[in-house]
Design a protein around this motif. Structure first.
Motif, PDB file in Angstrom:
ATOM      1  N   LEU A  49       6.205 -70.842 -14.729  1.00 28.75           N
ATOM      2  CA  LEU A  49       6.437 -70.745 -13.288  1.00 28.75           C
ATOM      3  C   LEU A  49       6.517 -69.283 -12.855  1.00 28.75           C
ATOM      4  N   ASP A  50       7.076 -68.447 -13.728  1.00 34.10           N
ATOM      5  CA  ASP A  50       7.171 -67.028 -13.442  1.00 34.10           C
ATOM      6  C   ASP A  50       5.776 -66.440 -13.256  1.00 34.10           C
ATOM      7  N   VAL A  99      14.812 -76.524 -13.005  1.00 33.76           N
ATOM      8  CA  VAL A  99      13.598 -76.231 -13.752  1.00 33.76           C
ATOM      9  C   VAL A  99      13.946 -76.253 -15.240  1.00 33.76           C
ATOM     10  N   ALA A 136      12.902 -73.499  -8.187  1.00 30.27           N
ATOM     11  CA  ALA A 136      11.606 -72.889  -7.973  1.00 30.27           C
ATOM     12  C   ALA A 136      11.143 -73.259  -6.584  1.00 30.27           C
ATOM     13  N   SER A 150      18.717 -72.978 -12.135  1.00 27.58           N
ATOM     14  CA  SER A 150      17.317 -72.659 -11.905  1.00 27.58           C
ATOM     15  C   SER A 150      16.741 -73.478 -10.762  1.00 27.58           C
ATOM     16  N   VAL A 185       4.297 -69.693  -6.868  1.00 22.62           N
ATOM     17  CA  VAL A 185       5.664 -70.174  -7.036  1.00 22.62           C
ATOM     18  C   VAL A 185       6.606 -69.020  -7.358  1.00 22.62           C
ATOM     19  N   ASP A 186       7.796 -69.080  -6.805  1.00 22.85           N
ATOM     20  CA  ASP A 186       8.855 -68.142  -7.180  1.00 22.85           C
ATOM     21  C   ASP A 186       9.876 -68.873  -8.028  1.00 22.85           C
ATOM     22  N   LEU A 187      10.093 -68.375  -9.240  1.00 26.45           N
ATOM     23  CA  LEU A 187      11.157 -68.948 -10.062  1.00 26.45           C
ATOM     24  C   LEU A 187      12.438 -68.200  -9.732  1.00 26.45           C
ATOM     25  N   THR A 247      16.366 -67.871 -10.896  1.00 27.84           N
ATOM     26  CA  THR A 247      17.443 -68.270 -11.799  1.00 27.84           C
ATOM     27  C   THR A 247      18.645 -67.399 -11.489  1.00 27.84           C
ATOM     28  N   TYR A 295       9.977 -71.955 -17.669  1.00 22.39           N
ATOM     29  CA  TYR A 295      10.325 -70.728 -16.940  1.00 22.39           C
ATOM     30  C   TYR A 295       9.154 -69.750 -16.908  1.00 22.39           C
TER      31      TYR A 295
END
Lengths: 516, 325, 303
Positions: free
Chosen positions: A255-256, A247, A490, A488, A261-263, A265, A252
């Protein structure tokens, strides 16, 4: 503008319209697809990710930097130079052949022939087959990292890869640039088999019905390379794919914030640094100047602004968790001190320097290099920066074309000594030592300590040696440490355990993934 | 005519010859292919040995002679990355590019001719002014901004069309994956072809209009009108035919350029054609594929230009293609 | 002199065309701003010590997170967008105009010679043009870039970037001019006035430049306006490949390009404002070119 962002996400909706969303199909978007089906063709992140899908290693890394048994059920040191591996019974390759110790020995032989791996396995003797399910790995000298290297040993189906193909070539040939049997056929023990492949366009994996252990519930993986970052991000935001990697930092936050969606990292282990060439630019011979540059580099700022906080500002090579990591070494940004040091060194008016950096190799490499140039301007060092694509960069790097050169390093052995061997020992063209030490930094004490650590099997002693190295490098400002870039990924909310299958090596274990 | 063709083929060979020399001259500027193929920890000595094995360390002249010898038999070398003959890789990617150019060319032809003529005949009408105004704005927006705008409006806002990739293509005939065989695949080609034609279209409208206006001033058109010929016929046969000369010249060149340099459009839309392949080959310093691509594009250029010259001769008999000796 | 100009037909027809006057004014403003960039800019975006990374990606003043110091916001490095646009326009204009001047010069000479001389000279020059055309500016840039690097080393690149880019873009796109001019020459050559000039014994050079050339300028002008835009875009594309302006001296094109990655992520101002300026710049050049073409082609004014 908010609206634009949300709707842009849907840009790729129709592109994936063709892929039917059956419940257990993982639709995966990556930046580049594997270059071959032969795991020994290239040592790269992408190929290792692939290897974990179709093959199994003897042991594999877990999230805590420990080792999980895979095809080896247990292992023990027999002597300084030997480790015995007990192998799992009843495991079958995709071809139906039984997996035995012979395959391990065969694979190690082949690794020693691969250009990419032969360096890493140089220290190994041929494996000794004790019985069908026991094998001894031997090294020429006492080698502390033997078990680390077992993570790269993905046993291949020796029967399947023996004989000649239709072109009369041996099937075990490693075809780096030429066609070979192994480039287009694969038989491992892994959770998936390759069902379909069009290089650069798509790749389909099917679950291995005879897998030797419990696994997640992914029946099929539809992997597509999407090179463009924005398109890749858009495709997960619109749920056209279930998982993307990597990603880009600028997305970031977006998407957060997204509901679907789950980011994910994770602090990475690749260190990014600038090397200051003491042979090209005499000013860099002066430790005070080097120190001033380190003090003038606002690397926490770079992490915060350019990497959007997803990175760890560094003051040494070894990331946390490595034996050489010294928690007392902290980033040293202090502009006043930097100016004072420049004055002390006799460069109050500054000087000029040249610099090169790649523009498509590391996360935001070009941006980071530019920011560094501005920071140097503040202590009077006028830096002439040239950035270029990685294809051209390494030639220039090897030729030491500029005073300041950027490099990122990930230790293939997941160990501290590897950093120092390549980046900080005295460069020697004949032995190949310090191959990537373009700063020409040279301190015999560091060389001595690395040599000691390389054959030290006592962990505590080894730790002290490796930490001592980091302290020396830090004190002498051997290079300008920047950060360890985060990894990263997602995943869609339909993935139940996406967080558990990723790791700091960036090999997501898709075999263990569970999907709703 | 036959002599002309023979001479053109000879010229094409010379062109390819020269391009291959230049291609070899510059191939090292793209970086070291071995670097891209091996992991970073591989020692310099190992890399050197591998370069030897691939023949990359031979004198450039030796490499070139080897290349030409094989090229005579239609073998342009082997792509390092795809591990396949370069011609095979290029031919696999060519349909994507050719279809994109074909779609754009259709757009350009079917829009620019009527609009250009109309704007010339009725220069003062509001519609003509609108077209000319739009065309000058169109020509002033860089292709990548146009492409972004198209993606934003039609893919993101309206969800009408897909924004990237070729979609579910199917075989038109063996070796040719086509976007024209189904509506689902055809939708994928719409935005890229509009983007690609966005620079050409205004250029052609303006060119046709300018030429048309000039022709309409000539005596023979005025005379034809005076004779009482059907105005439409005068327009199409007498006037329009005479504007074709410069239009074909510019058009031929532009068509060649479109084929070779769909790079930008293909990159933005991630269209898996030759331009996309070229950019990727540069990034991987797949020099064998790059040289093959250069020669291939050179051939395309010569073919297109030859066809243009032939048509040129047909339209304007004053220019004798065979050249009187 | 001024008086004479004011009475000229040129001035008269210019004044009567509001579009031409309008675009001339816009172009004049843009050029003035670009030339006097240091005066209008609030910072020197090419001076590292003037910019602060901590200001990066500040949105424009009127948005909630905006800052008064940066009315159009900042880019990913913390450069003031407004100042960077000014400095970038200056570089883009310089490269665009320089490159077009070079390519039209080369193209006209080659096209005239090829068209007029015909025969072997013609087919030789046109084949050269074929070869040249099949090498895009990328390859020309990579080729000469490598030579330059070998000669000067990477260090000096920043100092010679502008002339280098003018040369590369100018050198790689002349065949378009050459082919267009040649086509017009072929058409003109058969006309009576050329025959007449030849019969009275004028030297070929004189016929070519004084008699044929002016009659081939229409398509040249049509192309030129487009080519300025193309040159600016070529520069942006080259920057992306690491062959354009040094990254810490962004031109208009490279600023747009650098903002591209951020556009989708919410920092739209980095691309949008320079994009608008670029379109405005090219549009005003195009409109002026249009007017000039109509003016130079007096046949249109007969009715």
């Amino acid at each position: 503008m908010k609206r634009l962002l949300t709707v842009l996400a849907l840009a790729a909706v129709l592109a994936f319209a063709a892929a039917p969303a059956s419940a257990k199909t993982l639709r995966l978007a990556v930046d580049a697809d594997p270059v071959s089906l032969d795991p020994h063709v290239q040592l790269s992140g992408g190929m290792l990710q692939y290897s974990h899908l179709v093959f199994d290693p003897l042991v594999r890394w877990n999230q805590d930097m420990g080792f999980d048994p895979r095809l080896a059920t247990s292992w023990e040191r027999i002597d300084d130079k030997t480790m015995r591996f007990h192998l799992r019974k009843g495991v079958k390759f995709h071809s139906g052949n039984e997996f035995t110790a012979k395959d391990v020995a065969w694979t190690l032989d082949r690794l020693k022939k691969s250009i990419d791996y032969k360096g890493l396995y140089e220290v190994f003797e041929p494996a000794v087959v004790v019985d069908d399910y026991t094998v001894d790995l031997k090294t020429k000298v006492p080698y502390p990292l033997l078990i680390n290297m077992a993570t790269y040993l993905f046993p291949m189906d020796s029967k399947f890869y023996s004989g000649k193909d239709e072109n009369g070539e041996p099937k075990d040939k490693i075809g780096k640039t030429s066609p070979s049997f192994a480039n287009t056929h694969a038989s491992g023990t892994g959770p998936f088999t390759v069902a379909e492949r069009e290089q650069g366009v798509k790749m389909v994996f099917k679950a291995n019905p005879n897998y030797w252990t419990d696994r997640g519930n992914i029946e099929e993986i539809d992997m597509r390379p999407i090179k463009n970052e924005a398109t890749r991000v858009a495709s997960i935001l619109s749920s056209d794919v279930d998982f993307i990697m990597p990603v880009p930092p600028q997305d970031y936050d977006r998407l957060d914030a997204a509901d679907n969606v789950d980011l994910i990292t994770m602090p990475g282990t690749r260190v990014i640094m600038f090397q200051l060439n003491q042979e090209r630019n005499k000013a860099f011979k002066n430790p005070k100047v080097r120190e001033a540059i380190v003090y003038a580099t606002n690397n926490p700022g770079i992490v915060k602004k350019i990497l959007k906080g997803r990175g760890t500002a560094a003051a040494q090579q070894s990331p946390k968790g490595y034996q050489g990591h010294d928690a007392n070494l902290k980033p040293r940004y202090d502009l006043k001190k930097a100016k004072a040091l420049m004055k002390e060194a006799g460069y109050a008016d500054g000087f000029e320097a040249t610099m090169i950096a790649p523009n498509n190799r590391y996360v935001k490499d070009e941006q980071i290099a530019q920011a560094f140039v501005s920071m140097m301007a503040r202590i009077g060092i006028k830096v002439n920066l040239k950035t270029m694509p990685k294809a051209q960069y390494w030639d220039q790097f090897d030729a030491r074309a500029a005073d300041i050169q950027m490099i990122g390093w990930h230790s293939d052995t997941e160990d501290s000594a590897n950093f120092t061997e390549y980046l900080a020992v005295c460069p020697n063209k004949d032995t190949g030592a310090g191959q990537y030490n373009s700063g020409e930094y040279c301190n015999p004490e560091v060389d001595k300590l690395v040599a000691l650590a390389n054959s030290e099997t006592d962990t505590a002693k080894r730790k002290a040696q490796l930490q001592k190295i980091e302290q020396i490098l830090n004190a002498e400002a051997a290079f300008v440490p920047l950060h360890w870039q985060d990894l990263s990924w997602a995943g869609g909310k339909n993935l139940e355990n996406a967080r558990e299958i990723v790791n700091v090596m960036n090999y997501p274990y898709f075999g263990d993934l569970v999907m709703k | 005519m036959f002599a002309f063709i023979v001479r053109r083929v000879a010229q094409a060979l010379i062109v390819m010859f020269v391009i291959s020399i230049i291609g070899f001259g510059i191939k090292y500027s793209f970086g070291d292919p071995v670097r891209e193929m091996v992991g970073i920890n591989v020692s310099a000595a190992e890399r050197e040995a591998y370069r030897d094995q691939l023949g990359l360390n031979d004198p450039i002249l030796v490499q070139w002679v080897r290349f030409v010898k094989k090229a005579v038999h239609g073998d342009l070398g082997r792509s390092f990355f795809y591990r396949k003959p370069a011609t095979e890789v290029i031919l696999k990617k060519a349909p994507a590019t050719l279809e994109l150019v074909f779609a754009s060319a259709l757009l350009v032809i079917f829009l620019s001719v009527p609009i250009g003529i109309y704007a010339a005949v009725k220069p003062r009408s509001w519609l003509a002014r609108l077209f000319m105004g739009a065309s000058i704005v169109g020509v002033s927006i860089p292709v990548f901004l146009t492409a972004l705008l198209l993606i934003y409006v039609f893919a993101v806002e309206l969800h009408w069309l897909p924004s990237y990739g070729r979609g579910p293509t199917s075989l038109l005939f063996p070796g040719w994956e086509s976007n024209f065989t189904s509506w689902k695949a055809f939708r994928h080609i719409i935005l890229p072809s509009i983007a690609l034609s966005s620079i050409m279209l205004p250029l052609f409208i303006r060119l046709i209009r300018a030429e048309m206006v000039e022709v309409l001033q000539t005596e023979y058109v005025k005379f034809a009108h005076a004779k009482g010929l059907n105005p439409t016929r005068v327009l199409m046969v007498h006037a329009f035919k005479n504007t074709l000369l410069p239009v074909i010249t510019v058009g031929g060149v532009q068509l060649g350029i479109m084929i070779a340099y769909t790079i930008l459009t293909e990159t933005v839309f991630q269209w898996q054609g030759m331009g996309f392949m070229f950019i990727e080959a540069v990034e991987r310093s797949d020099t064998a594929l790059l040289v093959a691509y250069l020669v291939f594009v050179g051939v395309l250029f010569v073919i297109v230009n030859t066809v243009v010259d032939v048509i040129y001769g047909l339209v304007n008999p004053m220019v004798r293609v065979s050249g009187r000796k | 002199m001024w008086q004479k100009f004011k009475e000229s037909y040129f001035w008269y027809s210019f004044r009567r065309d509001p579009v031409a006057v309008g675009s001339f004014i816009v172009l004049l403003i843009l050029i003035t701003m670009a030339v006097l960039a240091p005066v209008f800019a609030s910072q020197n975006p090419y001076d590292g010590s003037a910019i602060d990374l901590m200001d990066a990606e500040t949105p424009p003043m009127w948005t909630p997170d905006g800052m008064d110091a940066f009315w159009l916001g900042t880019d990913a490095q913390g450069r003031d967008i407004w100042s960077t646009i000014l400095y970038g326009t200056r570089i883009s204009l310089l490269i665009g105009l320089g490159a077009v001047a070079l390519q039209s010069f080369l193209g006209i000479i080659v096209g005239l010679t090829a068209g007029y001389k015909g025969g072997r000279v013609d087919s030789f020059l046109m084949r050269v043009a074929d070869v040249q055309l099949s090498f895009s500016s990328y390859m020309v840039a990579i080729f000469f870039g490598a030579i330059l690097q070998a000669a000067l080393g990477v260090a000096r690149y920043a100092d010679v970037a502008v002339p280098f880019l003018i040369f590369v873009i100018g050198f790689s796109e002349w065949p378009q001019y050459a082919r267009t001019v040649r086509a017009s020459v072929l058409a003109e050559k058969k006309k009576e006035y050329v025959e007449a000039a030849r019969v009275i014994g004028l030297r070929p050079m004189r016929i070519m430049f004084r008699h044929i050339l002016p009659n081939t300028l229409t398509p040249v002008l049509v192309i030129s306006t487009v080519q300025v835009a193309n040159a600016v875009m070529s520069e942006a594309a080259l920057s992306f490949l690491g062959l354009g302006m040094p990254v810490n001296q962004p031109s208009l094109g490279s600023l747009i390009k650098s903002g591209f990655a951020y556009f989708m992520s919410g920092s739209w101002w980095i691309t949008l404002f320079p994009g608008l300026v670029l379109v405005l710049l090219v549009l005003s050049i195009n409109l002026l070119g249009d007017w000039l073409r109509d003016f130079l082609n007096p046949k249109l004014y007969k009715d």
